[in-house]
Motif scaffolding. Structure first.
Motif: not given
Ligand code: FAD
Ligand code: MLT
Ligand code: ZN
Length: 483
Positions: A239-254
Motif C-alpha cells: 500500500v502507498a502511504l502519504p507518510d509514516p504516521q498513516a502507516g502506524i494508524d493503518l497498522l492499529g486498524r489492521a
C-alpha cells in the motif's frame, strides 16, 4: 630475558601441541588452514571487518565440539563460533592476530527429531534456516522465524544473535521460539537443556542466557524449536502511504480488524524501491505512480472459508476513504506475493551499489516510529547535507533500519569517517524514547564500544559477571559484544 624467552617457547609449543590434537580430533574434513580455504571465514557480509584465522575447525558432532573446547581452554586458544556468516555486526570474524580459531558449525546439520504432537523440531546448530521452515511446512507446521538471509544463515547463528525478521510482531524474536538448548561450555562441559516443555519452573531459565550472547558464553550445538500451525489463508498487499504516521494508524486498524492476524508489517520509503528497481533484475513497481512511503502487509490465518480476503479488502477500502492509503495492490497469486516480497528482501543488496551506507538498526515504541523518522532524518541531513536516508523495516514491531547512503559526490572512505559521529546523533534521539541501538542484529564489534553509553551500568556489570563465570579464560569470542 632468558626466562621470558623460555616462557614464550613453552606457550608456542603448547599451542602447536593443542593444534595437532585439534587436527587429529576432527580429521581432514574438519580442518582448514590454507589461505584459500580460510578466506571465506575471515570476512563478513558487509566487507567492514576482516581478520586472520590460525585455522578453521569444522567438528562433526557435539562431542567433537566439546573435546575441541576442552583443548582450547587448556591451551588458552581463542575460539570464534561461526554458523552461516551472514551477521551484520562483525561478530563471527576472527581478529588480526592470526591465533584465533574459527569454529564453524556447518557440519552439525542434522534434524534430529520432529514431534508433530508436541509441535517441536529438534535441530543441530548448523541447519540452514530455510531448511527448517521447509521441513515444518512439509508436515503442515510453521516455523515463523523469517529473514532475507534465510537461505544461508544457520539456526545456531540465529539463536546466538536472537534474530528478529519479519514475523516478530506476531511470534516474537528467535528466543521466543526455543524450548530447549544444548550448549558446549568454555571448558568442554555440555549443558543438556534439550527439553521440549512449554512449562518448566525448576529455577533459572539457563538457556535464555546463551540466546543472543553472540558466542561469548558458550557454543550452541542444538535446540528444540517451537512449531505453529501452518496458515492456510494468506493475503499480501503493498500500500502507498502519504507518510509514516498513516502507516502506524493503518497498522492499529489492521491488528484490531483482523483479530491479530497481521503476520508482517514492513514500512519503507520510496528511495529503497527506486534502489531495488535500479539494481535487482526482475523487480517491478507494483503501483502505477510513485508515492513517498509504502507498507508491505501480510495477513495470515487458518481456514476461514476464504473470509480473510474480504476482510482485507474492506480494511483497505475504508483506509483509502479516510486518506490513510493512496493506492494499493493485493497479490492475487503466489507468484505476485513472491514478487512483492522480493522487493522487500532485496533492500539490503540494493543499497550496496549506491556506495557506503551507515546503518542504524534501531527500535522505539511503535507509537514513536513516525516521530523518530522525522527527527532522525532532520538530524542526519543537517549533519551531512546530501545524504540519502534509506529508512525501512519492521515497523510493526518498532524496528526501523535507518540506513543512510552517502551523498552522491562523496567517496566511500570520506563517508565512513563520519560514521561514529552520525551514529551518536541518531542514537541520542533513539535514547530519548528509551529505544535500542541494536534491535535485532546484535552488538559484535560494530557497536561494542558504543554499548556502555546506552546500556544500564548495572546491567553491564552483571553481563561482565556472567562472562567471567562462564568463560574465565576469555576464550569464547573475545573482543566481541563486551567492551
Ligand atoms: P553468523 O554470522 O555465523 O554468526 C553471528 C554471531 O553468532 C557471531 O557472533 C557468531 O560468533 C555467533 N555464533 C554463530 N553460531 C554460533 C553458535 N552455534 N554458538 C554460539 N555462537 C554462535 N538479522 C535479523 O535479525 N533480522 C533480519 O531481518 C535480518 N535480515 C538480514 C538480511 C540480509 C540480506 C543479511 C545479509 C543479514 C540479515 N540479518 C538479519 C543478519 C543475520 O542474517 C542474522 O544475524 C543471523 O541470525 C545470523 O546467522 P548466521 O548463521 O549467519 O550467524
Ligand atoms: C533486513 O531486515 O532486511 C535487514 O535486517 C536490514 C539491513 O540489512 O540493514
Ligand atoms: Zn531487519
Amino acid at each position: 630475558m632468558r626466562c621470558r624467552y623460555r616462557a614464550w617457547r613453552y606457550d608456542r609449543r603448547a599451542m602447536e601441541d593443542a593444534l595437532n590434537r585439534l587436527r587429529s580430533l576432527v580429521g581432514p574434513k574438519g580442518w582448514l588452514d590454507s589461505p584459500a580455504t580460510l578466506a571465506p571465514y575471515e570476512k563478513e557480509e558487509r566487507g567492514l571487518f576482516h581478520g586472520k584465522a590460525r585455522a578453521v575447525l569444522r567438528p562433526a558432532n557435539t562431542s567433537e565440539v566439546a573435546e575441541a573446547l576442552k583443548i582450547c581452554n587448556a591451551a588458552n586458544i581463542a575460539i570464534v563460533p561461526q554458523s552461516g556468516n551472514t551477521g551484520l555486526v562483525g561478530g563471527g570474524v576472527p581478529d588480526n592476530s592470526g591465533t584465533q580459531i574459527v569454529l564453524s558449525l556447518d557440519r552439525l546439520d542434522r534434524i534430529r527429531a520432529f514431534d508433530p504432537v508436541n509441535d517441536t523440531m529438534t535441530v543441530e546448530a548448523g541447519v540452514i534456516l530455510a531448511d527448517i521452515q521447509k521441513r515444518a511446512a512439509e508436515s503442515g507446521r510453521l516455523f515463523p522465524l523469517s529473514l532475507a538471509a534465510e537461505g544461508s544463515c544457520r539456526i545456531g547463528g540465529n539463536l546466538s544473535t536472537n534474530a528478529g525478521g519479519i514475523n516478530v510482531l506476531r511470534y516474537g524474536m528467535a528466543r521466543d521460539l526455543v524450548l530447549g538448548l544444548e550448549v558446549v561450555l568454555a571448558d568442554g562441559r555440555v549443558l543438556d537443556a534439550m527439553t521440549g516443555l512449554r512449562k518448566d519452573n525448576t529455577g533459572y531459565d539457563l538457556k535464555q542466557i546463551f540466546l543472543g550472547a553472540e558466542g561469548t558464553l558458550g557454543v550452541i550445538t542444538a535446540a528444540v524449536l517451537k512449531l505453529f500451525p501452518a496458515l492456510r489463508e494468506v493475503e499480501t498487499c503493498f500500500v502507498a502511504l502519504p507518510d509514516p504516521q498513516a502507516g502506524i494508524d493503518l497498522l492499529g486498524r489492521a491488528k484490531a480488524e483482523s483479530g491479530g492476524n497481521v503476520q508482517a508489517f514492513e514500512l519503507t520509503q520510496r528511495r529503497l524501491i527506486d534502489f531495488v528497481l535500479a539494481h535487482i533484475p526482475g523487480t517491478v513497481d507494483p503501483l502505477a505512480e510513485k508515492h513517498p512511503w509504502y507498507a508491505l502487509i501480510e495477513f495470515a490465518a487458518g481456514d476461514l472459508g476464504g473470509a480473510l480476503k474480504g476482510m482485507v479488502e474492506r480494511l483497505l477500502e475504508r483506509a483509502m476513504e479516510d486518506g490513510l492509503i493512496l493506492d494499493a495492490a493485493i497479490a492475487s497469486s503466489e507468484q505476485q506475493r513472491k514478487a512483492l516480497w522480493k522487493l522487500r528482501e532485496s533492500m539490503t543488496e540494493a543499497q550496496k551499489p549506491e556506495g557506503a551506507s551507515i546503518k542504524h538498526d534501531i527500535s522505539v515504541p511503535v507509537s514513536a516510529v513516525p516521530d523518530f523518522l522525522a527527527r532522525g532524518t532532520a538530524a542526519v541531513e543537517a549533519f551531512v547535507p546530501g545524504v540519502r536516508v534509506c529508512a525501512f523495516g519492521h515497523a510493526g514491531d518498532g524496528n526501523i533500519h535507518f540506513n543512510v547512503s552517502r551523498p552522491l559526490d562523496w567517496a566511500d572512505d570520506r563517508f565512513q569517517a563520519v560514521r561514529h559521529e552520525m551514529n551518536a546523533r541518531v542514537h541520542a534521539i533513539v535514547a530519548e524514547y528509551r529505544g535500542s541501538i541494536s534491535a535485532e542484529h546484535g552488538i559484535g564489534i560494530l557497536k561494542r564500544d558504543e554499548l556502555p553509553l546506552y546500556k544500564d551500568a548495572t546491567a553491564l556489570e552483571l553481563m561482565r559477571t556472567l562472562k567471567a563465570a562462564f568463560d574465565p579464560n576469555n576464550i569464547l569470542n573475545p573482543g566481541k559484544l563486551l567492551p
